[in-house]
Design a protein around this motif. Structure first.
Motif, short mmCIF file in Angstrom:
data_model
loop_
_atom_site.label_atom_id
_atom_site.label_comp_id
_atom_site.label_asym_id
_atom_site.label_seq_id
_atom_site.Cartn_x
_atom_site.Cartn_y
_atom_site.Cartn_z
N LEU A 180 101.85 3.12 29.18
CA LEU A 180 102.57 2.49 30.28
C LEU A 180 103.35 1.27 29.80
N LEU A 181 102.85 0.63 28.77
CA LEU A 181 103.55 -0.52 28.19
C LEU A 181 104.59 -0.06 27.17
N ARG A 182 104.27 0.98 26.43
CA ARG A 182 105.20 1.46 25.40
C ARG A 182 106.51 1.95 26.03
N ILE A 183 106.41 2.61 27.19
CA ILE A 183 107.64 3.12 27.82
C ILE A 183 108.53 1.97 28.28
N CYS A 184 107.94 0.79 28.44
CA CYS A 184 108.72 -0.39 28.83
C CYS A 184 109.30 -1.12 27.62
N GLY A 185 108.96 -0.68 26.42
CA GLY A 185 109.45 -1.32 25.23
C GLY A 185 108.63 -2.50 24.77
N PHE A 186 107.41 -2.65 25.30
CA PHE A 186 106.55 -3.76 24.90
C PHE A 186 105.95 -3.50 23.52
N ASN A 187 105.63 -4.57 22.84
CA ASN A 187 105.00 -4.50 21.53
C ASN A 187 103.47 -4.46 21.71
N ILE A 188 102.85 -3.47 21.11
CA ILE A 188 101.39 -3.35 21.18
C ILE A 188 100.82 -3.87 19.85
N ARG A 189 100.18 -5.01 19.89
CA ARG A 189 99.66 -5.65 18.68
C ARG A 189 98.26 -5.17 18.33
N ASN A 190 97.49 -4.83 19.34
CA ASN A 190 96.07 -4.52 19.13
C ASN A 190 95.66 -3.47 20.15
N GLU A 191 95.10 -2.36 19.70
CA GLU A 191 94.74 -1.27 20.60
C GLU A 191 93.25 -1.26 20.96
N LYS A 192 92.50 -2.23 20.45
CA LYS A 192 91.06 -2.23 20.72
C LYS A 192 90.76 -2.66 22.16
N MET A 193 89.67 -2.12 22.70
CA MET A 193 89.17 -2.55 24.00
C MET A 193 88.43 -3.87 23.83
N GLU A 194 88.17 -4.54 24.95
CA GLU A 194 87.33 -5.73 24.87
C GLU A 194 86.64 -5.95 26.22
N LEU A 195 85.56 -6.73 26.19
CA LEU A 195 84.85 -7.14 27.40
C LEU A 195 84.54 -8.63 27.29
N TRP A 196 84.18 -9.23 28.42
CA TRP A 196 84.04 -10.68 28.47
C TRP A 196 82.74 -11.04 29.19
N THR A 197 82.00 -11.97 28.62
CA THR A 197 80.78 -12.46 29.25
C THR A 197 80.82 -13.98 29.32
N SER A 198 80.20 -14.53 30.35
CA SER A 198 80.16 -15.98 30.51
C SER A 198 79.05 -16.56 29.64
N PRO A 199 79.09 -17.87 29.37
CA PRO A 199 77.99 -18.50 28.61
C PRO A 199 76.63 -18.30 29.27
N GLU A 200 76.60 -18.32 30.60
CA GLU A 200 75.33 -18.12 31.30
C GLU A 200 74.81 -16.70 31.10
N GLU A 201 75.71 -15.73 31.13
CA GLU A 201 75.29 -14.34 30.92
C GLU A 201 74.82 -14.12 29.49
N LYS A 202 75.50 -14.74 28.53
CA LYS A 202 75.07 -14.63 27.13
C LYS A 202 73.66 -15.19 26.95
N LYS A 203 73.41 -16.34 27.54
CA LYS A 203 72.09 -16.96 27.41
C LYS A 203 71.02 -16.09 28.05
N TRP A 204 71.33 -15.56 29.23
CA TRP A 204 70.36 -14.70 29.91
C TRP A 204 69.99 -13.50 29.04
N ALA A 205 71.00 -12.85 28.46
CA ALA A 205 70.75 -11.66 27.64
C ALA A 205 69.96 -12.01 26.39
N ARG A 206 70.28 -13.13 25.76
CA ARG A 206 69.56 -13.52 24.54
C ARG A 206 68.11 -13.88 24.83
N ASP A 207 67.89 -14.52 25.98
CA ASP A 207 66.51 -14.81 26.37
C ASP A 207 65.72 -13.53 26.61
N LEU A 208 66.38 -12.56 27.23
CA LEU A 208 65.72 -11.28 27.51
C LEU A 208 65.33 -10.57 26.22
#
Length: 518
Positions: A307-335
């Motif tokens: 959808l971006l390529r057809i617009c002529g945009f530059n794709i620098r990185n094709e990897k997926m990513e996810l995001w967690t908050s500091p509070e969520e990171k701490k909760w998971a590490r404690d677990l």
């Protein structure tokens, strides 16, 4: 390929016209979704029926026409009667087996309708409604991305994994338009994925999503949402991150919301390999002048980025990513603290249950895998992920070893994401968990129900939905069973049971040796 789809449907219309020329009294056999939509389709083409035939003794009215048990009019069947079988192919065969002799001796005309045609008829609004949309709405055909300041992205989806695939699209969209305002509309179930996303200015949750193909109530609900949450901003472009509906269970609200957004330009995409996909995509294509057609096997992340390529945009990185908050990171590490101490332990995430049971490796096989791995490496521990469908298998596996943390059915989506970030390797089915792991860069060992001789265009093939841009090993069943070809066709764990525990063991150990040395 568009001519193929058009010709396929045109031939069916010719058969219908010929059927009416040959018969005086036409009935539809069936009283379900297919029969209802077939009746409406025939009405739009000025073809009137006498009523609906059913098996059994039920009588009454349906869509204003009488419902008649087939047995009650058996004596009236003759060469003037025509019967359209509007039901799944398997049920059509049952009717033919049950009444074939009767129909044959009475010279009754039978029209067996291809299930693909039935699905196509059920797929969306009637043509008159489509014509109204064409008159009411219209998108431009010029891509002038340098003027795009207000961006709308619509992504209403049934499957969590599909949202994770779209994370690469969001990042690259923001990278190409850093000063733009991006509004992102998702279903409520996806909030746990995007609540920490840094690339979206306005995250909106749509809560009335259904699996109906189309209804007037659905359209009114979308219209009300747009007026309440999107009406204050004129959008320069709307991206439909979800491909246009290509079966009768797809999410039509994506189309409706794009139309009612009244954006200047719409960038859409559709699947265009199988005849069913071509027919459905052609149905919607007239509404969207700019549409990417996926006519070859490619990963769904790549499809989103198109959808971006057809617009002529530059794709620098094709990897997926996810995001967690500091509070969520701490909760998971404690677990996970007991597993992460002493240092150097390797945490393996297990995805033991897919949505379809045929794609789930047996719990007993995981038990044996853990036993074997334990004899080779004492530093391994396991976290079992999943929803309610994973609870039973998770309990069986958990009883087999003390170094297992079972969170199946016990965590929210955002909590599962936070725990996955702390793992090191993923082993299991092609589920949203696999894509969570890949989004964090974890190596993946996928256990697939697709067969080695299958086509890359098959549904669920690892080329389309497997590990993306991470070290990965896909393990296929050793052989097909009971006539399954390319993909397993059963509703239970079947071909996937042929996957050898020893082969999975070696694949996991290779990942440990290559990427997770303690």
């Amino acid at each position: 390929m568009a001519e193929v789809a058009t010709g396929y449907f045109q031939k069916f219309l010719e058969n219908i016209n010929g059927f009416w020329e040959e018969r005086e009294n036409i009935y539809i056999y069936g009283a379900g979704k297919y029969a209802k939509n077939m009746y409406q389709f025939l009405n739009r083409h000025d073809k009137m029926i006498k009523g609906f035939l059913v098996t059994g003794r039920t009588e009454g009215n349906y869509e204003g026409k009488p419902v008649i048990p087939i047995q009650s009019i058996a004596g009236e069947l003759d060469s003037s009667v025509g019967i359209i079988l509007a039901m799944k192919a398997a049920f059509q065969n049952e009717v033919r087996d049950e009444y074939g002799e009767l129909f044959g001796t009475r010279a009754v005309g039978l029209l067996f309708v291809d299930e693909l045609i039935l699905q196509s008829i059920c797929m969306g609004p009637e043509e008159g409604r489509m014509e109204e949309w064409r008159r009411q709405f219209g998108f431009g055909q010029n891509i002038d991305k340098d003027t795009w300041k207000n961006i709308l992205v619509i992504h209403l989806e049934q499957v969590i994994g599909d949202y994770i695939w779209g994370t690469a699209f969001l990042r690259e969209l923001r990278a190409n338009l850093p000063e733009s305002h991006i509004t992102y509309v998702v279903s409520e179930r996806a909030y746990g994925i995007f609540q920490n996303c840094p690339y979206v200015d306005n995250l909106l949750l749509y809560g009335t999503q259904t699996t109906e193909m189309y209804s007037e109530d659905m359209e009114e609900g979308v219209k009300a949402f747009v007026e309440a949450y999107l009406g204050s901003r004129q959008y320069d472009v709307v991206f439909m991150a979800k491909a246009v509906p290509h079966n009768e269970y797809e999410v039509v609200e994506n189309v409706l919301m794009a139309l009612y957004s009244r954006a200047k330009v719409c960038i859409a995409h559709g699947h265009y390999i199988f005849l069913k996909e071509i027919i459905y995509t052609d149905f919607w294509k007239s509404l969207f002048p700019i549409m990417v057609l996926h006519d070859k096997a490619e990963h769904d992340v790549s499809k989103d980025l198109s959808l971006l390529r057809i617009c002529g945009f530059n794709i620098r990185n094709e990897k997926m990513e996810l995001w967690t908050s500091p509070e969520e990171k701490k909760w998971a590490r404690d677990l996970l603290e007991d597993f992460l101490q002493p240092g150097g332990k390797i945490v393996i995430a297990l995805g033991v249950a897919a949505r379809e049971p045929r794609r789930s490796w047996p719990a007993e096989a995981y038990v044996e895998l853990i036993r074997r791995m334990g004899t080779r490496n004492q530093q391994l521990c396991y976290v079992i992920f999943g929803g309610d469908n994973a609870v039973e298998a998770a309990e069986i596996i958990t009883k087999s070893s003390a170094n297992i943390l079972n969170i199946a059915g016990k965590t929210t989506l955002s909590e599962s994401i936070a725990v996955m970030e702390e793992c090191h390797i993923y082993v299991g089915s092609d589920t949203s968990l696999l894509h969570m792991a890949a989004a964090f860069g974890h190596p993946v060992v996928e256990l697939t129900a697709n067969l080695k001789d299958g086509c890359e265009t098959d549904m669920g093939h690892p080329v389309r939905t497997g590990p993306w841009k991470v070290p990965g090993k896909v393990i296929y069943p050793q052989k097909q069973l009971d006539g399954c070809t390319h993909v397993c066709e059963k509703e239970y764990a079947h071909c996937i049971t042929q996957i050898d525990v020893g082969e999975v063991e070696e694949a996991v150990q290779d990942m440990i040796d290559s990427y997770c040395k303690a």
